[in-house]
Design an enzyme around this catalytic site. Structure first.
Site, PDB file in Angstrom:
ATOM      1  N   ASP A  32      -3.875   5.545   6.599  1.00  0.00           N
ATOM      2  CA  ASP A  32      -4.368   6.804   7.143  1.00  0.00           C
ATOM      3  C   ASP A  32      -5.327   6.446   8.293  1.00  0.00           C
ATOM      4  OD1 ASP A  32      -5.392   9.369   7.418  1.00  0.00           O
ATOM      5  OD2 ASP A  32      -5.824   9.676   5.323  1.00  0.00           O
TER       6      ASP A  32
ATOM      7  N   GLU B 289       0.850  -1.204   0.000  1.00  0.00           N
ATOM      8  CA  GLU B 289       0.000   0.000   0.000  1.00  0.00           C
ATOM      9  C   GLU B 289       0.878   1.244   0.000  1.00  0.00           C
ATOM     10  OE1 GLU B 289      -2.677   1.461  -0.258  1.00  0.00           O
ATOM     11  OE2 GLU B 289      -4.348   0.600   0.832  1.00  0.00           O
ATOM     12  N   ASP B 290       0.373   2.315  -0.553  1.00  0.00           N
ATOM     13  CA  ASP B 290       1.123   3.566  -0.484  1.00  0.00           C
ATOM     14  C   ASP B 290       1.012   4.211   0.898  1.00  0.00           C
ATOM     15  OD1 ASP B 290      -1.570   4.067  -0.858  1.00  0.00           O
ATOM     16  OD2 ASP B 290      -1.300   5.621  -2.364  1.00  0.00           O
TER      17      ASP B 290
ATOM     18  N   PHE C 275      -1.651  16.598   3.702  1.00  0.00           N
ATOM     19  CA  PHE C 275      -2.144  15.913   2.514  1.00  0.00           C
ATOM     20  C   PHE C 275      -0.982  15.775   1.545  1.00  0.00           C
ATOM     21  CE2 PHE C 275      -4.192  14.867  -1.374  1.00  0.00           C
ATOM     22  CZ  PHE C 275      -5.188  14.002  -0.958  1.00  0.00           C
TER      23      PHE C 275
ATOM     24  N   ARG D 147       0.227  11.570  -9.372  1.00  0.00           N
ATOM     25  CA  ARG D 147       0.682  10.218  -9.040  1.00  0.00           C
ATOM     26  C   ARG D 147       2.077   9.942  -9.597  1.00  0.00           C
ATOM     27  NH1 ARG D 147      -3.673   7.162  -7.004  1.00  0.00           N
ATOM     28  NH2 ARG D 147      -5.696   7.535  -7.952  1.00  0.00           N
TER      29      ARG D 147
HETATM   30  C1  PRP Z   1      -5.840   5.629  -0.449  1.00  0.00           C
HETATM   31  C2  PRP Z   1      -4.588   4.821  -0.155  1.00  0.00           C
HETATM   32  C3  PRP Z   1      -5.093   3.728   0.733  1.00  0.00           C
HETATM   33  C4  PRP Z   1      -6.209   4.391   1.493  1.00  0.00           C
HETATM   34  C5  PRP Z   1      -5.718   4.784   2.851  1.00  0.00           C
HETATM   35  O1  PRP Z   1      -6.492   5.027  -1.508  1.00  0.00           O
HETATM   36  O2  PRP Z   1      -4.029   4.295  -1.328  1.00  0.00           O
HETATM   37  O3  PRP Z   1      -5.616   2.649  -0.007  1.00  0.00           O
HETATM   38  O4  PRP Z   1      -6.597   5.540   0.752  1.00  0.00           O
HETATM   39  O5  PRP Z   1      -6.717   5.409   3.591  1.00  0.00           O
HETATM   40  P1  PRP Z   1      -7.385   4.842   4.912  1.00  0.00           P
HETATM   41  O6  PRP Z   1      -6.270   4.285   5.787  1.00  0.00           O
HETATM   42  O7  PRP Z   1      -8.033   6.049   5.492  1.00  0.00           O
HETATM   43  O8  PRP Z   1      -8.358   3.792   4.532  1.00  0.00           O
HETATM   44  P2  PRP Z   1      -7.603   5.725  -2.425  1.00  0.00           P
HETATM   45  O9  PRP Z   1      -8.931   5.210  -1.998  1.00  0.00           O
HETATM   46  O10 PRP Z   1      -7.361   7.192  -2.449  1.00  0.00           O
HETATM   47  O11 PRP Z   1      -7.381   5.093  -3.856  1.00  0.00           O
HETATM   48  P3  PRP Z   1      -6.117   5.213  -4.857  1.00  0.00           P
HETATM   49  O12 PRP Z   1      -5.021   4.337  -4.268  1.00  0.00           O
HETATM   50  O13 PRP Z   1      -6.656   4.663  -6.135  1.00  0.00           O
HETATM   51  O14 PRP Z   1      -5.700   6.652  -4.933  1.00  0.00           O
END
Ligand code: PRP
Length: 171
Positions: A98, A94-95, A147, A160
């Protein structure tokens, strides 16, 4: 935009994480990486290039944010895995973690598919935003509640492709 983590800092840290993963999963058996799209694509790409040849890959897509900058708390499956996980050593890539809601959801559904082991690697962690406690085995960097964009992370699908992590103006 202010650079928070440079390309070089990220590269060095990812090599450390790859070495740690190799140490934790020694031997000849494969390591199966599950990239969480879209944000995880760049981290996954660099992480697996620092690993030996016993790597296999799959991709899953979930979504928790709209196009804004804050989590809605809802997790939706957009694309499931192509392969089963039974008996495999699996690492979720995962990136960012949060609130932890996305990872909790993912860990629950992937654990139910009977992997031999299930670990999670996140490039970034924002502990101050956590709503649920979630286990992350490998964390690249712990950051404040800014952010952030770049290196896979977007704002309204932009940024990205940045090779570094930056703090978005106005945040
Ligand atoms: C982002 C990120 C994680 C998630 C983290 O994804 O890549 O998957 O949010 O947030 P959390 O801990 O509050 O659940 P996003 O839904 O933005 O999709 P993306 O990776 O396609 O940008």
């Amino acid at each position: 935009m202010k650079v928070l983590l440079t390309e070089a800092q990220i590269a060095t840290r990812i090599k450390d994480l790859a070495a740690q993963i190799e140490r934790d999963l020694p031997g000849e058996e494969g390591i199966h990486f599950v990239c969480v799209l879209k944000g995880g694509f760049m981290f996954m790409s660099d992480l697996v290039r620092s690993m030996g040849p016993r790597v296999t890959l799959d991709f899953i897509a979930v979504s928790s944010y709209g196009t804004g900058t804050r989590s809605s708390g809802e997790v939706r499956m957009q694309k499931d895995l192509d392969y089963g996980l039974e008996g495999r050593d699996v690492i979720i890539v995962e990136d960012i973690v949060d609130t932890g809601l996305t990872l909790t959801y993912l860990q629950d559904i992937l654990r139910a598919r009977s992997p031999k082991s299930l670990r999670t690697a996140c490039l970034l962690s924002k502990p101050s935003r956590r709503k649920v406690e979630v286990r992350v085995d490998y964390i690249g960097f712990t950051i404040e509640d800014h952010f952030v964009v770049g290196y896979g992370l977007d704002y309204a699908e932009k940024y990205r492709n940045l090779p570094h992590i930056a703090v978005l103006d106005g945040e």
